[in-house]
Design a protein around this motif. Structure first.
Motif, mmCIF file in Angstrom:
data_model
loop_
_atom_site.group_PDB
_atom_site.id
_atom_site.type_symbol
_atom_site.label_atom_id
_atom_site.label_comp_id
_atom_site.label_asym_id
_atom_site.label_seq_id
_atom_site.Cartn_x
_atom_site.Cartn_y
_atom_site.Cartn_z
ATOM 1 N N VAL A 196 -14.313 58.529 5.900
ATOM 2 C CA VAL A 196 -14.565 59.950 6.120
ATOM 3 C C VAL A 196 -13.346 60.545 6.811
ATOM 4 O O VAL A 196 -12.854 59.999 7.802
ATOM 5 N N GLN A 197 -12.868 61.678 6.302
ATOM 6 C CA GLN A 197 -11.696 62.339 6.878
ATOM 7 C C GLN A 197 -11.993 62.882 8.269
ATOM 8 O O GLN A 197 -13.051 63.442 8.525
ATOM 9 N N VAL A 198 -11.012 62.737 9.149
ATOM 10 C CA VAL A 198 -11.114 63.226 10.525
ATOM 11 C C VAL A 198 -10.009 64.246 10.764
ATOM 12 O O VAL A 198 -8.865 64.041 10.383
ATOM 13 N N GLY A 199 -10.360 65.359 11.398
ATOM 14 C CA GLY A 199 -9.366 66.332 11.820
ATOM 15 C C GLY A 199 -8.986 66.098 13.271
ATOM 16 O O GLY A 199 -9.791 65.609 14.068
ATOM 17 N N PHE A 219 -12.071 66.400 15.520
ATOM 18 C CA PHE A 219 -13.130 67.298 15.059
ATOM 19 C C PHE A 219 -13.552 66.882 13.646
ATOM 20 O O PHE A 219 -12.723 66.614 12.790
ATOM 21 N N LEU A 220 -14.851 66.802 13.449
ATOM 22 C CA LEU A 220 -15.415 66.372 12.175
ATOM 23 C C LEU A 220 -15.924 67.554 11.356
ATOM 24 O O LEU A 220 -16.003 67.478 10.138
ATOM 25 N N VAL A 221 -16.282 68.637 12.027
ATOM 26 C CA VAL A 221 -16.827 69.815 11.347
ATOM 27 C C VAL A 221 -15.823 70.967 11.390
ATOM 28 O O VAL A 221 -15.395 71.466 10.356
ATOM 29 N N ASN A 222 -15.425 71.399 12.586
ATOM 30 C CA ASN A 222 -14.464 72.485 12.684
ATOM 31 C C ASN A 222 -13.817 72.517 14.061
ATOM 32 O O ASN A 222 -14.314 71.911 15.015
ATOM 33 N N ALA A 223 -12.710 73.235 14.139
ATOM 34 C CA ALA A 223 -12.040 73.533 15.405
ATOM 35 C C ALA A 223 -11.626 75.002 15.333
ATOM 36 O O ALA A 223 -11.383 75.525 14.245
ATOM 37 N N LEU A 283 -10.806 69.590 0.876
ATOM 38 C CA LEU A 283 -11.006 68.666 1.994
ATOM 39 C C LEU A 283 -11.052 67.227 1.505
ATOM 40 O O LEU A 283 -10.753 66.303 2.258
ATOM 41 N N GLU A 284 -11.438 67.034 0.252
ATOM 42 C CA GLU A 284 -11.492 65.686 -0.311
ATOM 43 C C GLU A 284 -10.136 65.221 -0.816
ATOM 44 O O GLU A 284 -10.019 64.139 -1.374
ATOM 45 N N GLN A 285 -9.110 66.046 -0.649
ATOM 46 C CA GLN A 285 -7.753 65.693 -1.078
ATOM 47 C C GLN A 285 -6.802 65.607 0.116
ATOM 48 O O GLN A 285 -5.604 65.841 0.005
ATOM 49 N N GLY A 286 -7.381 65.281 1.292
ATOM 50 C CA GLY A 286 -6.556 65.093 2.475
ATOM 51 C C GLY A 286 -6.049 66.372 3.098
ATOM 52 O O GLY A 286 -4.971 66.385 3.710
ATOM 53 N N PRO A 302 -4.415 60.024 10.623
ATOM 54 C CA PRO A 302 -3.841 59.045 9.692
ATOM 55 C C PRO A 302 -4.824 57.972 9.250
ATOM 56 O O PRO A 302 -4.594 57.314 8.234
ATOM 57 N N GLN A 303 -5.914 57.773 9.997
ATOM 58 C CA GLN A 303 -6.910 56.793 9.596
ATOM 59 C C GLN A 303 -8.275 57.469 9.508
ATOM 60 O O GLN A 303 -8.534 58.444 10.199
ATOM 61 N N PRO A 304 -9.147 56.967 8.628
ATOM 62 C CA PRO A 304 -10.463 57.578 8.481
ATOM 63 C C PRO A 304 -11.457 57.020 9.497
ATOM 64 O O PRO A 304 -11.187 56.040 10.196
#
Length: 318
Positions: free
Chosen positions: A133-136, A143-147, A228-231, A307-309
């Motif tokens: 799962v991508q992490v911001g 942040f997983l949802v928004n910042a 979001l699914e493309q990094g 850089p890591q999920p």
């Protein structure tokens, strides 16, 4: 940093961090359900109850350390803020991550198809495999949802005050947002530097919102949601408007049409640097919201994809 998925065996112990302050469900019933399901399955587990929100981050780090030493799985039971705090500790640890949603909106769990009930969610932990799962990140804060910065953190602060007075519900959250907008807001001047481009642009806005959740972005009508699914992350900025226009934008968002509004601009990115456009502001702190939690962060702000999920236990894609 490890990029391969963790492969806990079927007997890996499960370490649950339960925030009793999240959501409206009875905390004792939630705890009893988790322990009953895991005990009936014969699964070793440890449940840590957080009754002091100020200690959540320290407790999460401690639990992750114990889980890592025993090859265990770490589970967050709470709302998006609790999930964020535990994810911050889990990221890069090599532990698989589970979620039992207990919040009001539960954007993270809904996006990834996690069960809404505690019993079904706990049973899923016994069989699900870890998926990336991508992490911001903003200044290395997860942040997983928004910042966001500007008006949106103020909306969150007021929403929490209304919830404490009137209870946790989506209607209360919407009403508090309307009242905040009617009181007016301060505008920001920001310098943005995108994806390493040294030529910064200036942005005037009431709020800068960075999205990392496809469901939330789709609901308000932001066309960059699939990226979001493309990094990529998605930046959304509202141009300065009056109170009535701001209310109109709120209604457009409720009907999934915010992205088509003339006063809204959005763009995808992998990394941006944001600096308040005032001399001498470098290193000073600014209020930032991450997954509903408010913090003061030093400027400049660097928003990027981690850089890591995060290796999330979730159902297989349909």
């Amino acid at each position: 940093m490890p990029t391969d998925p963790p492969e806990p065996d079927s007997n890996a112990p499960i370490f649950v961090v339960l925030n009793v302050g999240s959501g409206s469900d009875d905390a004792n019933a939630t705890r009893a359900t988790i322990e009953r399901v895991l005990s009936e399955a014969g699964r070793k587990h440890e449940l840590t109850v957080v009754d002091e929100p100020a200690r959540l981050h320290d407790i999460a780090r401690n639990v992750v350390g114990r889980a890592r030493a025993r090859g265990g799985i770490v589970v967050a039971a709470g709302g998006d803020g609790t999930i964020n705090a535990v994810a911050q500790a889990v990221l890069g640890s090599g532990c698989a991550f589970g979620v039992l949603p207990q919040g009001t909106f539960n954007y993270f769990s809904r996006t990834h198809g996690l069960p809404a009930t505690t019993e079904e969610g706990t049973r899923l932990l016994l069989t699900a495999e870890a998926q990336p799962v991508q992490v911001g990140l903003v200044n290395d804060r997860v942040f997983l949802v928004n910042a966001s910065l500007g008006l949106y953190p103020k909306l969150l602060e007021d929403r929490e005050a209304y919830k404490q007075q009137y209870g946790r519900s989506r209607l209360v959250a919407l009403w508090s947002g309307v009242m905040t907008l009617l009181r007016g807001h301060r505008r920001l001047r920001l310098h943005l530097e995108q994806d390493g481009d040294l030529q910064a642009c200036e942005l005037r806005t009431s709020t800068l919102f960075i999205g990392n959740n496809r469901l939330q972005l789709e609901q308000i009508g932001i066309r960059e949601a699939p990226l979001l699914e493309q990094g990529r992350l998605a930046a959304i900025a509202l141009r300065p408007v009056g109170r009535l226009e701001m209310l109109w934008l709120l209604l457009r968002g409720a009907f999934g049409q915010l992205g088509d509004a003339d006063k809204v601009s959005s763009f995808p990115f992998a990394r941006i640097t944001v600096q308040p456009a005032l001399r001498g502001r470098a290193g000073r702190r600014i209020k930032v919201a991450t997954d509903g939690e408010i913090a003061w962060l030093a400027t400049p702000l660097v928003f990027r994809v981690a850089p890591q999920p995060l290796w999330l236990l979730k159902p297989e894609p349909q």
